[in-house]
Design a protein around this motif. Structure first.
Motif, PDB file in Angstrom:
ATOM      1  N   UNK A   1      28.901  41.469  28.853  1.00  0.00           N
ATOM      2  CA  UNK A   1      29.608  41.212  29.786  1.00  0.00           C
ATOM      3  C   UNK A   1      30.657  39.763  29.524  1.00  0.00           C
ATOM      4  N   UNK A   2      31.830  39.937  30.143  1.00  0.00           N
ATOM      5  CA  UNK A   2      32.704  38.896  29.751  1.00  0.00           C
ATOM      6  C   UNK A   2      33.049  38.200  31.135  1.00  0.00           C
ATOM      7  N   UNK A   3      33.272  36.997  31.273  1.00  0.00           N
ATOM      8  CA  UNK A   3      33.734  36.069  32.414  1.00  0.00           C
ATOM      9  C   UNK A   3      35.201  36.315  32.806  1.00  0.00           C
ATOM     10  N   UNK A   4      35.617  36.837  33.640  1.00  0.00           N
ATOM     11  CA  UNK A   4      36.870  37.169  33.808  1.00  0.00           C
ATOM     12  C   UNK A   4      37.374  35.982  34.983  1.00  0.00           C
ATOM     13  N   UNK A   5      38.401  35.436  34.854  1.00  0.00           N
ATOM     14  CA  UNK A   5      38.957  34.498  35.757  1.00  0.00           C
ATOM     15  C   UNK A   5      40.332  34.800  36.073  1.00  0.00           C
ATOM     16  N   UNK A   6      40.714  35.147  37.379  1.00  0.00           N
ATOM     17  CA  UNK A   6      41.692  35.928  37.767  1.00  0.00           C
ATOM     18  C   UNK A   6      42.896  34.913  37.896  1.00  0.00           C
ATOM     19  N   UNK A   7      44.004  35.295  37.588  1.00  0.00           N
ATOM     20  CA  UNK A   7      45.373  34.485  37.560  1.00  0.00           C
ATOM     21  C   UNK A   7      46.248  35.038  38.646  1.00  0.00           C
ATOM     22  N   UNK A   8      45.917  35.998  39.466  1.00  0.00           N
ATOM     23  CA  UNK A   8      46.926  36.203  40.640  1.00  0.00           C
ATOM     24  C   UNK A   8      46.102  36.511  41.653  1.00  0.00           C
ATOM     25  N   UNK A   9      46.639  36.392  42.822  1.00  0.00           N
ATOM     26  CA  UNK A   9      45.929  36.442  44.176  1.00  0.00           C
ATOM     27  C   UNK A   9      45.692  37.863  44.905  1.00  0.00           C
ATOM     28  N   UNK A  10      44.956  38.242  45.743  1.00  0.00           N
ATOM     29  CA  UNK A  10      45.148  39.635  46.382  1.00  0.00           C
ATOM     30  C   UNK A  10      46.352  39.307  47.380  1.00  0.00           C
ATOM     31  N   UNK A  11      47.258  40.596  47.151  1.00  0.00           N
ATOM     32  CA  UNK A  11      48.427  40.508  47.735  1.00  0.00           C
ATOM     33  C   UNK A  11      49.641  40.496  47.171  1.00  0.00           C
ATOM     34  N   UNK A  12      49.605  39.897  45.758  1.00  0.00           N
ATOM     35  CA  UNK A  12      50.573  39.612  44.726  1.00  0.00           C
ATOM     36  C   UNK A  12      51.041  40.976  44.274  1.00  0.00           C
ATOM     37  N   UNK A  13      52.570  40.999  44.064  1.00  0.00           N
ATOM     38  CA  UNK A  13      53.108  41.908  43.645  1.00  0.00           C
ATOM     39  C   UNK A  13      53.269  41.728  42.093  1.00  0.00           C
ATOM     40  N   UNK A  14      52.803  43.004  41.390  1.00  0.00           N
ATOM     41  CA  UNK A  14      52.706  42.635  39.686  1.00  0.00           C
ATOM     42  C   UNK A  14      53.709  44.014  39.347  1.00  0.00           C
ATOM     43  N   UNK A  15      54.063  43.732  38.215  1.00  0.00           N
ATOM     44  CA  UNK A  15      54.705  44.696  37.157  1.00  0.00           C
ATOM     45  C   UNK A  15      53.937  44.971  36.044  1.00  0.00           C
TER      46      UNK A  15
END
Length: 592
Positions: free
Chosen positions: A117-131
């Motif tokens: 297992x690896x500790x994942x830290x998000x950089x974007x929030x829910x609702x963000x538009x990504x490419x």
């Protein structure tokens, strides 16, 4: 569908029929032992397969299973510190699974641990538009490298779910709902694991012109023949000239953030030395173990020949993955000659029309395709991050003949040529790089960097040193005929200065803790000290009836010889040395 069966076995090449549904470069499982193979030629319903494992004992009539997949690598946290074979099978895990130091045929183990297992830290929030290429979050893969989890190529949309916490590489960490115009109709679950075909370069936004040097700490490379980050270079040389030690020094000391080292077809004892030494090496830039930013790929000469051909693509795909995160990556391939020999063997078994010296006619295009994956790039994604991939390939021309096809095809596509010389190696001059045969085409691109970040006269001093070394080569022809005393005082001083450049600047001890690595500023000061000696001595020796033995007897020359051992933190010692040079030479002038 009829069952595919083997009709011919010729070493690593297997021919099977009933393969009409097969595709080029599709991965197949060969025989009851399910050996890994790849389709490399199709004729009707007959397919030629190169098998990446030992084929002895396999015969006609045995089954071939299609997988529908191309040869791909796993890309996820856990790559760093790993040791793989040519097709990304982890060697330590194979040894533990097989309970044997030998690779068991048909063994299947995951390239990256699926349970960790690896500790994942998000950089974007829910609702963000990504490419494609946007960073969704980070994982601290090692204490040196932050692993950036990217939106896979070809995916864009709105983040409808993103999770923080500890996950395996196969668990979902985010869900992306594609844009309405996307051909993908359903939400996409994203995990930390990506798979990518090794023969297809990973996409980028754009490629740029390299303008920053890859600092190696080796004086002859950084000062005389620099390579840029994102550049491509070649180190050809005969047996015993020091290719492997040079490659290892580059891996240890260059200022790339991630290292991928490929041992492609070299002798097992050389690769064993790498595998034993690297885990104990300390990164001079961080003080941490070097393996924390390194991936090793070992495919030695006693391993299946077909896997050599795949190993360079496996390594460069892993390197591109870290480049896409925005890192500076350096890839060392030792040696591409063994890769070319593997292509020659497979081509011969396919009964293809041979080219020069038996190599396949496509040797040039394959070589170019490999080195052209180097470059400094604008990564995919909206954050405008940049990354670079520097590729340095060793070439082992038989007998040191640089006119052979692998060397020549490599020189056509690389911009740096570090020519190793057996004569220098026999004289114990290391690194044994011939300063008259080598060249770099990045010098103009890097001139602004050197002038701005090191010293204004850095490029001028480099050019002066090169002219002195070239002049020495011309004068040596005269000395052989008539002796040193027949030369003018200026020419004798040129020879003496060239000797100092060769022995006190270009010679470097890879095993000395101080001399193994030299910063750019120290390289500049060291070379400037030698040229200071030349500039102050020139008007003195040109005086009438000057005795050159007096100049050679100056005690400051011994201090110049030891100047390369001045620690980086004591750079003021060079000012003292320059002052001593001026004082002692002035004493000669006034005494004369």
């Amino acid at each position: 569908m009829p069952t595919a069966t083997i009709i011919k076995v010729a070493g690593p090449l297997v021919v099977a029929d009933s393969m009409k549904s097969a595709k080029m470069y599709e991965v197949v499982r060969v025989s009851k032992e399910r050996l890994i193979g790849e389709v490399i030629e199709l004729h009707g319903d007959t397919a030629s397969i190169q098998v990446y494992e030992e084929t002895s004992g396999i015969g006609p009539g045995e089954p071939v299973e299609l997988t529908g997949q191309t040869l791909s690598v796993d890309l996820a946290p856990g790559l760093l510190t790993s040791i793989y074979d040519g097709i990304q099978r982890p060697l330590p895990l194979i040894e533990r699974e097989a309970k044997s130091p030998y690779i068991t045929r048909g063994i299947s183990v995951p390239a990256i641990d699926r349970a960790q297992k690896w500790t994942f830290v998000p950089s974007v929030e829910k609702g963000a538009n990504v490419v494609s290429g946007d960073i969704l979050g980070t994982v601290q893969e090692t204490t040196l490298i932050e692993h950036r989890i990217m939106v896979p190529p070809g995916v864009a949309g709105t983040v409808t779910d993103i999770r923080k916490g500890s996950f395996t590489i196969e668990e979902t960490i985010a869900v992306i709902t594609p844009n309405p115009e996307s051909p993908i109709p359903h939400p996409i679950s994203v995990s930390m694991l990506q798979r990518w075909p090794i023969r297809i370069p990973r996409p980028v936004s754009a490629k740029g012109i390299p303008t920053t040097p890859l600092v190696t700490g080796m004086r002859i490379l950084d000062t005389l023949f620099p390579i840029a980050k994102g550049g491509a270079g070649a180190i050809p040389g005969p047996f015993g000239a020091g290719k492997t030690v040079t490659q290892q020094s580059l891996a240890k000391y260059c200022d790339a953030q991630v290292i991928v080292y490929i041992g492609c077809g070299e002798r097992g004892n050389e690769m064993t030395e790498v595998l034993k030494e690297f885990p104990h090496l300390i990164d001079p830039h961080s003080g941490e173990p070097l393996m924390k930013r390194t991936v090793l790929i070992a495919n030695t000469s006693n391993m299946p020949v077909a896997a050599r051909e795949a190993s360079v693509y496996t390594g460069i795909t892993i390197a591109e993955y870290y480049r896409d995160m925005g890192y500076d990556v350096a890839l060392m391939a030792d040696s591409t000659s063994r890769w070319a020999e593997a292509m020659r063997e497979i081509s011969g078994r396919l009964e293809e029309m041979p080219g020069e010296e038996g190599y396949p006619a496509y040797l040039g295009s394959r070589t170019a395709g490999f080195y052209e994956r180097a470059g400094t790039v604008d990564c995919l994604g909206g954050d405008k991050r940049k990354g670079s991939l520097t590729v340095i390939g060793a070439v082992s021309p038989p007998g040191g003949d640089f006119s052979e096809p692998v060397t020549q095809n490599t020189l056509r596509v690389t911009k740096v040529f570090w020519a190793l010389d057996a004569k220098l190696a026999y004289r114990r001059h290391f690194p044994a790089i011939n300063w008259l045969q080598s060249y770099t085409l990045y010098a103009d691109n890097l001139a602004d960097y050197f002038g701005r970040s090191v010293a204004e006269e850095f490029v001028e001093n480099r050019e002066r040193a090169m002219k002195i070394l070239q002049e020495e080569s011309r004068l040596e022809e005269i000395v052989r005929l008539v002796g040193t005393d027949a030369l003018s005082p200026r020419e004798q001083l040129t020879l003496e200065t060239a000797r100092m450049i060769r022995e006190d600047f270009l010679f470097q001890n890879a095993y000395d803790p101080i001399d193994a690595y030299t910063s750019l500023k120290k390289q500049h000061r060291l070379l400037r000290t030698i040229l200071t000696f030349f500039d102050h001595a020139l008007p003195v020796v040109e005086a009438e009836d000057f005795d050159m033995h007096k100049l050679r007897a100056l005690t400051v020359k011994e201090q110049i010889t030891q100047a390369h051992l001045i620690p980086e933190e004591n750079m003021n010692d060079f000012d003292t040395l320059d002052a001593t040079i001026r004082t002692q030479i002035e004493t000669l002038r006034t005494g004369a």
